[in-house]
Design a protein around this motif. Structure first.
Motif, mmCIF file in Angstrom:
data_model
loop_
_atom_site.group_PDB
_atom_site.id
_atom_site.type_symbol
_atom_site.label_atom_id
_atom_site.label_comp_id
_atom_site.label_asym_id
_atom_site.label_seq_id
_atom_site.Cartn_x
_atom_site.Cartn_y
_atom_site.Cartn_z
ATOM 1 N N VAL A 127 -4.711 10.738 -9.176
ATOM 2 C CA VAL A 127 -5.518 9.538 -9.803
ATOM 3 C C VAL A 127 -4.288 8.598 -10.235
ATOM 4 O O VAL A 127 -4.524 7.389 -10.100
ATOM 5 C CB VAL A 127 -6.170 10.439 -11.236
ATOM 6 C CG1 VAL A 127 -6.684 9.106 -12.059
ATOM 7 C CG2 VAL A 127 -7.081 11.168 -10.547
ATOM 8 N N PHE A 128 -3.014 9.014 -10.704
ATOM 9 C CA PHE A 128 -2.077 8.231 -11.319
ATOM 10 C C PHE A 128 -1.466 7.403 -10.099
ATOM 11 O O PHE A 128 -1.117 6.088 -10.195
ATOM 12 C CB PHE A 128 -1.017 8.829 -11.792
ATOM 13 C CG PHE A 128 -0.129 7.976 -12.631
ATOM 14 C CD1 PHE A 128 -0.374 7.545 -13.862
ATOM 15 C CD2 PHE A 128 1.207 7.555 -12.079
ATOM 16 C CE1 PHE A 128 0.227 6.551 -14.444
ATOM 17 C CE2 PHE A 128 1.944 6.903 -12.755
ATOM 18 C CZ PHE A 128 1.629 6.430 -13.736
ATOM 19 N N ALA A 129 -1.381 8.162 -8.982
ATOM 20 C CA ALA A 129 -0.765 7.181 -7.572
ATOM 21 C C ALA A 129 -1.749 6.133 -7.325
ATOM 22 O O ALA A 129 -1.413 5.097 -6.821
ATOM 23 C CB ALA A 129 -0.633 8.405 -6.641
ATOM 24 N N ARG A 130 -3.046 6.485 -7.346
ATOM 25 C CA ARG A 130 -4.090 5.364 -7.122
ATOM 26 C C ARG A 130 -4.032 4.296 -8.069
ATOM 27 O O ARG A 130 -4.154 3.038 -7.590
ATOM 28 C CB ARG A 130 -5.486 6.098 -6.868
ATOM 29 C CG ARG A 130 -6.704 5.260 -6.779
ATOM 30 C CD ARG A 130 -6.882 5.026 -5.454
ATOM 31 N NE ARG A 130 -8.091 4.399 -5.023
ATOM 32 C CZ ARG A 130 -8.235 3.315 -4.472
ATOM 33 N NH1 ARG A 130 -7.309 2.475 -4.564
ATOM 34 N NH2 ARG A 130 -9.629 2.827 -4.451
ATOM 35 N N PHE A 131 -3.971 4.830 -9.316
ATOM 36 C CA PHE A 131 -3.745 3.627 -10.219
ATOM 37 C C PHE A 131 -2.542 2.794 -10.021
ATOM 38 O O PHE A 131 -2.576 1.454 -10.289
ATOM 39 C CB PHE A 131 -3.503 4.400 -11.657
ATOM 40 C CG PHE A 131 -3.507 3.569 -13.132
ATOM 41 C CD1 PHE A 131 -4.485 2.595 -13.507
ATOM 42 C CD2 PHE A 131 -1.931 3.356 -13.334
ATOM 43 C CE1 PHE A 131 -4.043 2.024 -14.638
ATOM 44 C CE2 PHE A 131 -1.768 2.589 -14.503
ATOM 45 C CZ PHE A 131 -2.935 1.662 -15.165
ATOM 46 N N GLN A 132 -1.214 3.548 -9.859
ATOM 47 C CA GLN A 132 -0.113 2.559 -9.514
ATOM 48 C C GLN A 132 -0.420 1.590 -8.268
ATOM 49 O O GLN A 132 0.137 0.438 -8.260
ATOM 50 C CB GLN A 132 0.715 3.504 -9.335
ATOM 51 C CG GLN A 132 1.610 4.006 -10.409
ATOM 52 C CD GLN A 132 2.609 2.905 -11.357
ATOM 53 O OE1 GLN A 132 2.231 1.842 -10.994
ATOM 54 N NE2 GLN A 132 3.502 3.489 -11.785
ATOM 55 N N SER A 133 -1.258 2.136 -7.086
ATOM 56 C CA SER A 133 -1.153 1.406 -6.102
ATOM 57 C C SER A 133 -2.287 0.227 -6.443
ATOM 58 O O SER A 133 -1.672 -1.029 -6.106
ATOM 59 C CB SER A 133 -2.022 1.946 -5.104
ATOM 60 O OG SER A 133 -2.178 1.419 -3.926
ATOM 61 N N LEU A 134 -3.135 0.368 -7.288
ATOM 62 C CA LEU A 134 -3.959 -0.804 -7.675
ATOM 63 C C LEU A 134 -3.280 -1.838 -8.677
ATOM 64 O O LEU A 134 -3.429 -3.013 -8.393
ATOM 65 C CB LEU A 134 -5.294 -0.362 -8.406
ATOM 66 C CG LEU A 134 -6.379 0.634 -7.500
ATOM 67 C CD1 LEU A 134 -7.150 1.289 -8.340
ATOM 68 C CD2 LEU A 134 -6.986 -0.455 -6.449
ATOM 69 N N VAL A 135 -2.498 -1.256 -9.582
ATOM 70 C CA VAL A 135 -1.787 -2.089 -10.293
ATOM 71 C C VAL A 135 -0.903 -2.877 -9.814
ATOM 72 O O VAL A 135 -0.634 -4.169 -9.706
ATOM 73 C CB VAL A 135 -1.131 -1.428 -11.372
ATOM 74 C CG1 VAL A 135 -0.201 -2.102 -12.387
ATOM 75 C CG2 VAL A 135 -2.080 -0.774 -12.341
ATOM 76 N N THR A 136 -0.155 -2.244 -8.652
ATOM 77 C CA THR A 136 1.006 -3.047 -7.957
ATOM 78 C C THR A 136 0.586 -3.917 -7.051
ATOM 79 O O THR A 136 0.903 -5.388 -6.949
ATOM 80 C CB THR A 136 1.688 -1.950 -7.141
ATOM 81 O OG1 THR A 136 2.152 -1.080 -8.161
ATOM 82 C CG2 THR A 136 2.761 -2.614 -6.330
ATOM 83 N N GLU A 137 -0.695 -3.877 -6.620
ATOM 84 C CA GLU A 137 -1.476 -4.655 -5.488
ATOM 85 C C GLU A 137 -1.926 -5.859 -6.117
ATOM 86 O O GLU A 137 -1.842 -7.208 -5.715
ATOM 87 C CB GLU A 137 -2.455 -3.930 -4.630
ATOM 88 C CG GLU A 137 -3.031 -4.836 -3.799
ATOM 89 C CD GLU A 137 -4.092 -4.307 -2.577
ATOM 90 O OE1 GLU A 137 -4.743 -4.942 -1.920
ATOM 91 O OE2 GLU A 137 -4.033 -3.050 -2.488
ATOM 92 N N ARG A 138 -2.332 -5.725 -7.374
ATOM 93 C CA ARG A 138 -2.957 -6.819 -8.216
ATOM 94 C C ARG A 138 -1.684 -7.473 -8.744
ATOM 95 O O ARG A 138 -1.800 -8.782 -8.822
ATOM 96 C CB ARG A 138 -3.912 -6.134 -9.175
ATOM 97 C CG ARG A 138 -4.482 -7.161 -10.347
ATOM 98 C CD ARG A 138 -5.467 -8.059 -9.715
ATOM 99 N NE ARG A 138 -5.763 -9.287 -10.605
ATOM 100 C CZ ARG A 138 -6.699 -10.222 -10.073
ATOM 101 N NH1 ARG A 138 -7.017 -10.246 -8.851
ATOM 102 N NH2 ARG A 138 -6.821 -11.251 -10.831
#
Length: 494
Positions: A127-138
């Motif tokens: 979950v946290f890895a997905r969160f990081q990916s989304l935050v970084t892309e945004r």
């Protein structure tokens, strides 16, 4: 220890409001927010409650009796379900025990005994890895703390907003003589209707209070209406006084406000103002989206009750050490956990809408080209199938003849041009489209619509609308449908 029936009746009235039918000398009954009924013998020397199955879990101070003895003739009318053979009866020995019982019965959950849905640390890594990916892309930067980066930009207003709201509420100036006057209600409304102005840079977006789409959609409407109804004003102000100045039971106040028609977002906001260390705001659709992505089998939509809210808060609390561990933070507050889940929900929504990536020349435009292209191809395929199946044949009704008066390539170019002109928004509602992807809402996918339903698929007769709008409009007149939408918004048609 024995709980007097007079005390029990007072607490039941506080929690559930007026009895479901006029009390008799012997029986008084109530209906919960979930539609179940319960009743009590008023003349008994101890508090014994008739209620509908199932049996409760083990609750301190609550003893399940062997026989319901529910043949009392006063159990009638709305209380008839309690005459069934499967009716249960419990003896309650204290106020605290009764609160535990009605927490369970009224909300379907006893906080002291029910296990909240949680995530194992191993699951949370993904979950946290997905969160990081989304935050970084945004944002172009990974999440580090809640005090900087995207998290701070989006979420650090909440404590400031709360402080400003409490200043406007002026609860320290209330006294019991104010109950019923409208003064308390007006202060609470002021603490909700916060709009950015020259003095503050704060807007309350924790609940929808504006009159933009009609009074029925204002999430604090119960407060606005209570201002003009003497009896309702008296009751609501008594509840608010108990919440902020008195020592009333929070669970009872929550469920009573819910029983009066209070929106989940409103009640959670009021509790957030009371204590930010214990209570958080809620936006059911968004938080349910995040919980689903995290694999937490729990939902809040249309489930406004103290039991549901308690579980929601317990989930947020259980995420705190997991966030701290993965983000390598010394501590994570409840408000930080709330921010984490809300950011995740918001980014998932943006991703589904094709608005996650920020382009270099247009920061607010975050279209994901791949999902947009897939949506264009899907619309082209839908038109192909429609045209093939609509050559004027009679099945159960006459199907209008619909011709495609351009090549498929030209159709794709036309759809892309329309999306650009409409800024990726529905032509009839202005709602941002979600493009094809794993988490897109099917109702918000783009759909090609003929402006004149009697016409053909040709340049000048096409617009892109949300899929649900195309379904609602069907073969109706475009101008009339647009006028009806304006009426729904509370605006006159131009």
């Amino acid at each position: 220890m024995t709980l007097k029936t007079t005390e029990a009746e007072r607490l039941l009235t506080t929690r559930f409001g007026e009895p479901v039918k006029a009390p008799t000398d012997y029986v008084v009954g109530f209906r919960t927010g979930t539609g179940k009924v319960l009743a009590m013998h008023r003349q008994a020397s101890e508090t014994r409650i008739w209620f509908q199955p199932p049996a409760p879990p083990s609750l301190i101070g609550v003893k399940l009796l062997a026989e319901p003895n529910n043949g009392n003739s006063n159990i009638n009318g709305p209380l008839l379900p309690l005459t069934r053979s499967d009716t249960l009866r419990a003896e309650i020995d204290s106020v605290a025990a009764l609160q535990r019982f009605i927490d369970w019965y009224g909300g379907g959950l006893a906080p002291e005994t029910a296990a909240s849905p949680t995530l194992r640390p191993f699951d949370f890594k993904a979950v946290f890895a997905r969160f990081q990916s989304l935050v970084t892309e945004r944002s172009g930067h990974p999440f580090e703390t809640f005090e900087d980066g995207l998290a701070a930009s989006w979420e650090n207003y909440k404590p400031l907003l709360r402080d400003h709201a409490l200043t406007l509420m002026r609860a320290d100036t209330w006294d019991e003589t104010s109950i019923g006057s409208g003064i308390i209600l007006q202060h609470v409304i002021d603490a909700i209707e916060i709009q950015k102005d020259s003095r503050t840079n704060l807007t309350n977006n924790l609940l929808f209070w504006q009159n933009r789409y009609g009074h029925a959609n204002r999430e604090h409407r119960i407060l606005l209406e209570a201002l003009h109804t003497s009896r309702q004003r008296q009751e609501v102000e008594a509840l608010l006084f108990g919440l902020y100045r008195g020592d009333a039971d929070d669970a009872a106040i929550f469920d009573r406000l819910a029983g009066m028609g209070g929106k989940y977002t409103l009640i959670a906001y009021l509790f957030f103002l009371k204590n930010m260390d214990r209570y958080m705001p809620i936006q059911p659709t968004g938080f349910d989206r995040a919980f689903d992505m995290m694999g937490i089998e729990f939902s809040t939509l249309r489930k406004c009750s103290w039991g549901n809210y308690s579980t929601y808060l317990a989930i947020l609390d259980s995420l705190r050490p997991l966030i701290a561990q993965e983000a390598k933070l010394a501590s994570v507050q409840l408000v930080d956990s709330h921010s984490f889940v809300w950011i995740l929900a918001s980014l998932l929504k943006r991703e589904a809408a094709g608005q996650l990536t920020v382009s270099s020349d247009k920061p607010s435009d975050g279209r994901v080209l791949g999902s947009r292209e897939r949506s264009i191809i899907a619309m082209r395929g839908s038109v192909e199938n429609t045209v093939k199946g609509s050559n004027g044949q009679v099945v159960e009704r006459l199907v209008k003849n619909k011709e495609l008066r351009m090549s498929l390539y030209e159709l794709e170019v036309t759809i892309a041009r329309l999306l650009d002109i409409q800024n990726n928004c529905c032509a009839l509602t202005g709602i941002h489209f979600q493009f094809h992807g794993g988490e897109a809402d099917q109702n918000l996918l783009p759909s090609l619509d003929r402006i004149d339903s009697n016409g053909h698929y040709e340049v000048g007769n096409l617009q892109v609308v949300c899929q649900f709008i195309n379904f609602w409009k069907s073969d109706g007149d475009n101008e009339m449908f647009a006028q009806l939408l304006m009426l729904v918004r509370g605006q006159e048609a131009i």
